[in-house]
Design a protein around this motif. Structure first.
Motif, PDB file in Angstrom:
ATOM      1  N   GLU A  37      33.266  38.949  39.153  1.00 19.96           N
ATOM      2  CA  GLU A  37      33.991  37.818  39.745  1.00 19.96           C
ATOM      3  C   GLU A  37      34.167  36.648  38.783  1.00 19.96           C
ATOM      4  O   GLU A  37      34.945  35.747  39.058  1.00 19.96           O
ATOM      5  CB  GLU A  37      33.250  37.320  40.997  1.00 19.96           C
ATOM      6  N   HIS A  38      33.424  36.637  37.664  1.00 20.58           N
ATOM      7  CA  HIS A  38      33.456  35.470  36.777  1.00 20.58           C
ATOM      8  C   HIS A  38      33.771  35.860  35.334  1.00 20.58           C
ATOM      9  O   HIS A  38      33.260  36.862  34.828  1.00 20.58           O
ATOM     10  CB  HIS A  38      32.105  34.747  36.795  1.00 20.58           C
ATOM     11  N   ILE A  48      31.549  28.025  29.838  1.00 19.53           N
ATOM     12  CA  ILE A  48      32.365  27.877  31.047  1.00 19.53           C
ATOM     13  C   ILE A  48      32.285  29.158  31.867  1.00 19.53           C
ATOM     14  O   ILE A  48      32.445  30.265  31.342  1.00 19.53           O
ATOM     15  CB  ILE A  48      33.831  27.568  30.675  1.00 19.53           C
ATOM     16  N   LEU A  49      32.015  28.997  33.169  1.00 15.90           N
ATOM     17  CA  LEU A  49      32.056  30.108  34.119  1.00 15.90           C
ATOM     18  C   LEU A  49      33.302  29.894  34.974  1.00 15.90           C
ATOM     19  O   LEU A  49      33.412  28.885  35.672  1.00 15.90           O
ATOM     20  CB  LEU A  49      30.811  30.114  35.018  1.00 15.90           C
ATOM     21  N   LYS A  50      34.237  30.824  34.897  1.00 21.62           N
ATOM     22  CA  LYS A  50      35.511  30.663  35.608  1.00 21.62           C
ATOM     23  C   LYS A  50      35.668  31.800  36.608  1.00 21.62           C
ATOM     24  O   LYS A  50      35.654  32.968  36.228  1.00 21.62           O
ATOM     25  CB  LYS A  50      36.666  30.668  34.608  1.00 21.62           C
ATOM     26  N   GLY A  55      40.181  30.639  39.889  1.00 20.02           N
ATOM     27  CA  GLY A  55      40.165  29.777  38.705  1.00 20.02           C
ATOM     28  C   GLY A  55      39.169  28.639  38.759  1.00 20.02           C
ATOM     29  O   GLY A  55      39.169  27.775  37.882  1.00 20.02           O
ATOM     30  N   LYS A  56      38.304  28.589  39.790  1.00 20.26           N
ATOM     31  CA  LYS A  56      37.317  27.497  39.893  1.00 20.26           C
ATOM     32  C   LYS A  56      36.323  27.580  38.734  1.00 20.26           C
ATOM     33  O   LYS A  56      35.826  28.651  38.395  1.00 20.26           O
ATOM     34  CB  LYS A  56      36.572  27.604  41.220  1.00 20.26           C
ATOM     35  N   LYS A 363      45.868  21.773  38.694  1.00 16.37           N
ATOM     36  CA  LYS A 363      45.801  23.221  38.489  1.00 16.37           C
ATOM     37  C   LYS A 363      45.405  23.583  37.061  1.00 16.37           C
ATOM     38  O   LYS A 363      45.136  24.740  36.768  1.00 16.37           O
ATOM     39  CB  LYS A 363      47.155  23.854  38.810  1.00 16.37           C
ATOM     40  N   SER A 364      45.401  22.589  36.156  1.00 11.14           N
ATOM     41  CA  SER A 364      45.082  22.818  34.735  1.00 11.14           C
ATOM     42  C   SER A 364      45.947  23.942  34.157  1.00 11.14           C
ATOM     43  O   SER A 364      45.477  24.783  33.413  1.00 11.14           O
ATOM     44  CB  SER A 364      43.602  23.166  34.548  1.00 11.14           C
ATOM     45  N   LYS A 365      47.208  23.938  34.543  1.00 12.96           N
ATOM     46  CA  LYS A 365      48.104  25.023  34.159  1.00 12.96           C
ATOM     47  C   LYS A 365      49.214  24.489  33.266  1.00 12.96           C
ATOM     48  O   LYS A 365      49.749  23.410  33.506  1.00 12.96           O
ATOM     49  CB  LYS A 365      48.703  25.648  35.423  1.00 12.96           C
TER      50      LYS A 365
END
Length: 623
Positions: A37-38, A48-50, A55-56, A363-365
């Motif tokens: 899941e990450h 960073i764990l995404k 995308g959290k 959204k950091s997109k």
């Protein structure tokens, strides 16, 4: 006038909300957690764990410098990350407890860099490799948090060791490889020793960059800088095969992963990503990606996998289709400037070498990329009406783009002799004020079908680093590396006041009520100036080390933000002159900081290409 220092009270921690960026230069830095899941990857000094589904992001912070390697245990209970440090200083390895999302322990022996890490299959041990200055391999007991034993990584006659990898079935067998060296190590836990056996490669001389075991541990696959793959029989310690014979991988094999079928996923330094046969290394499927492949992470049984490249991009693949789907992008070089669209806190733009990118804040997109090949964008700004983006480029041109399409609307050639270094627009959206590397400040009028130079103003003797225009469009302030800030009348085109200090100014900013400006630069001081007569009214020590490169004031004028070579984002109380909050996450020097107009979000950018979004801790005074 005395120099003021900050109070003794400890500032609070800034809350990091999101990160845009991925350090694609860390070999095998992108991992998929066994829970499927990450995604786990490094950026600067942060792990960073995404969450793949939505995308959290979550953050593991504890390193003091850039992360150089990452490993995840088979059970998923632990994540290990090693870092770089300054020459002569020890570089810690941090083991993180994944479930608790916190530090489990720090292991310190190597200096000044941890080159590679690998967990044993049953989570009992961790093997670590120091870089060429350190040259040692250490095995750690995870339960006791102690080193069991260590050894020199390679024989004196061989070159440097570059990677280590534990076997898939045994807690007592691992492999180290590098320049002219390939060793199988056996751990003797009772005598606390590790014993190496050299693998015989015949007449082949190779530099091994990556190592992967077959699922049953029968063979070891080694990717080399020569672009071929060596297949080693683990039991006999002999080379069984080497290929492909004819078409080798351009710029070397940088990463290998074995699938359940036994076939190999191979990433090369030229960006070629292939599925190749385990028997004759023949290419079965192939995709060309942007820049070199540095990470391949399998999700579950290998039906889906993620690929990371040196361009800071992450791709998703399915085994059946084998088509690249771009899921994450980031800057690969220093982000020089950031600009937030007026009136909205949803859009912001960043600029770096060759491109300007537009991002959605929440959204950091990436929404749009405007590319100008072989040129560097030094500064970027939105016009107040939001109809255009103005940008300053090192080829001496000012370029104006449409923010929806990225279309080039206006180009002003030869705007400055030594490149355009700073830019700002007026509220009327009819004028642009620009500064150049030679120190001139120029005012331009935008016309329906072109542009007109209104005036060139010469006071500065060096690069103009920052320009801010007053809300009435009649006055502006410019900062320069010559140690002066000048307040200009841009209707009569003359200087009103010159603010002098023994520093190279990097940034300047108007207080919202516009009776004061604050500036900072290489002397690490933040100075308040009176606009009316140009007098310095206050000095603060802004940083303990390095220049302050960015400064911005909140809409209500109650607080301001600074960032610089210290790599810390600091929020200050404007009247008290004290730091209220500090944010530590950047791995490179901070190049610019901006506060959104709604005072809820703060954006900082850095020299390693990272963009960080923080929660601004002080809501507007009116609320």
């Amino acid at each position: 006038m005395d120099l003021e220092t900050t109070s003794v009270s400890q500032p609070l921690q800034l809350e990091l909300e999101a990160v845009i960026g991925f350090n694609g230069h860390v070999i095998s830095g992108l991992r998929v957690h066994p829970d499927r899941e990450h995604l786990i990857y490094p950026l600067g000094s942060t792990v960073i764990l995404k969450r793949i589904k939505d995308g959290k992001q979550e953050f593991l912070q504890g390193h003091t410098n850039n992360i150089s390697c990452i490993s995840v245990s088979n059970s998923g209970s632990y994540i290990a990350s090693g870092q770089v440090n300054f020459t002569g200083f020890k570089a810690p390895i941090v083991i993180w407890d994944f479930a608790q999302r916190r530090e489990y322990t720090q292991l310190v022996l190597h200096k000044p860099k941890v080159e590679a890490l690998s967990f044993s299959p049953n989570d009992k041990y961790l093997v670590s490799l120091g870089d060429q200055d350190d040259g040692s391999i250490v095995v750690w007991n995870i339960e006791t948090k102690q080193a069991i034993c260590g050894s020199q990584a390679s024989a004196n006659s061989a070159g440097h060791c570059l990677t280590v990898q534990f076997s898939n079935t045994s807690d007592n067998v691992f492999v180290s490889a590098g320049s002219g060296t390939l060793r199988v190590w056996e751990l003797d836990i009772h005598n606390r020793k590790i014993r190496p056996t050299e693998c015989q490669m015949g007449k082949l001389k190779r530099i091994v960059k990556c190592v992967e075991f077959s699922e049953d541990d029968q063979f070891i696959y080694c990717g080399t800088t020569s672009g071929d793959i060596m297949k080693i029989n683990l039991e006999k310690r002999l080379m069984a095969d080497c290929g492909p014979v004819k078409t080798k991988y351009s710029l070397g094999v940088s990463v290998i992963r074995t699938l359940k079928s036994g076939d190999l996923l191979v990433g090369s330094g030229s960006g070629t990503f292939t599925l190749c046969s385990r028997t004759n290394f023949k290419t079965l499927k192939e995709v060309q990606l942007e820049k070199g492949v540095t990470s391949i992470a399998l999700r579950g049984e290998g039906q889906q996998f993620f690929v990371g490249t040196e361009a800071g991009q992450i791709y998703s693949f399915s085994y059946d289709h084998f088509k690249a789907e771009l899921i994450s992008t980031s800057h690969t070089s220093s982000v020089n400037d950031v600009a937030i669209c007026f009136g909205t806190s949803e859009l912001f733009a960043t600029c770096s070498a060759e491109d300007i990118r537009l991002w959605h804040i929440n959204k950091s997109k990436e929404l749009l990329r405007i590319t100008v090949p072989n040129m560097t964008c030094n500064s970027v700004a939105f016009m107040v009406d939001g109809h255009s983006i103005i940008s300053a480029w090192n080829d001496g041109k000012i370029r104006v783009f449409a923010p929806e399409s990225g279309r080039l609307m206006i180009i002003i050639p030869n705007a400055h002799r030594m490149g355009v270094t700073a830019i700002a627009g007026t509220r009327s959206c009819r004028r642009i004020v620009s500064g150049g590397g030679e120190g001139q400040v120029r005012v331009w009028e935008l016309q329906p079908h072109g542009h007109k130079l209104l005036e060139t103003m010469k006071e500065h003797k060096a690069t103009v680093t920052c320009i801010k225009v007053k809300s009435n469009d009649k006055v502006c302030v410019t900062a320069s590396a010559d140690g002066s800030c000048v307040i200009w009348d841009i209707e009569r085109f003359m200087s009103l006041h010159m603010l002098l200090a023994n520093t190279m100014f990097r940034t300047v900013c108007y207080h919202p009520e516009e009776y004061q400006v604050i500036s900072s630069g290489t002397d690490r001081k933040i100075t308040y100036w009176e606009v009316y007569d140009g007098a310095a009214i206050r000095h603060l020590v802004g940083s303990l080390s390095g220049a302050i490169n960015g400064i911005d004031i909140s809409q209500d004028g109650g607080h301001f933000v600074t960032g610089g070579d210290e790599k810390k984002v600091k929020v200050w109380d404007y009247m008290e002159g004290e730091v209220t909050h500090v944010g530590i996450a950047h791995g490179g020097s901070i190049t610019s900081v901006k506060v959104c107009c709604n005072n809820s979000t703060l954006i900082s950018t850095s020299a390693d290409g990272a963009i960080l979004r923080w929660r601004f801790p002080h809501p507007p005074a009116s609320s």
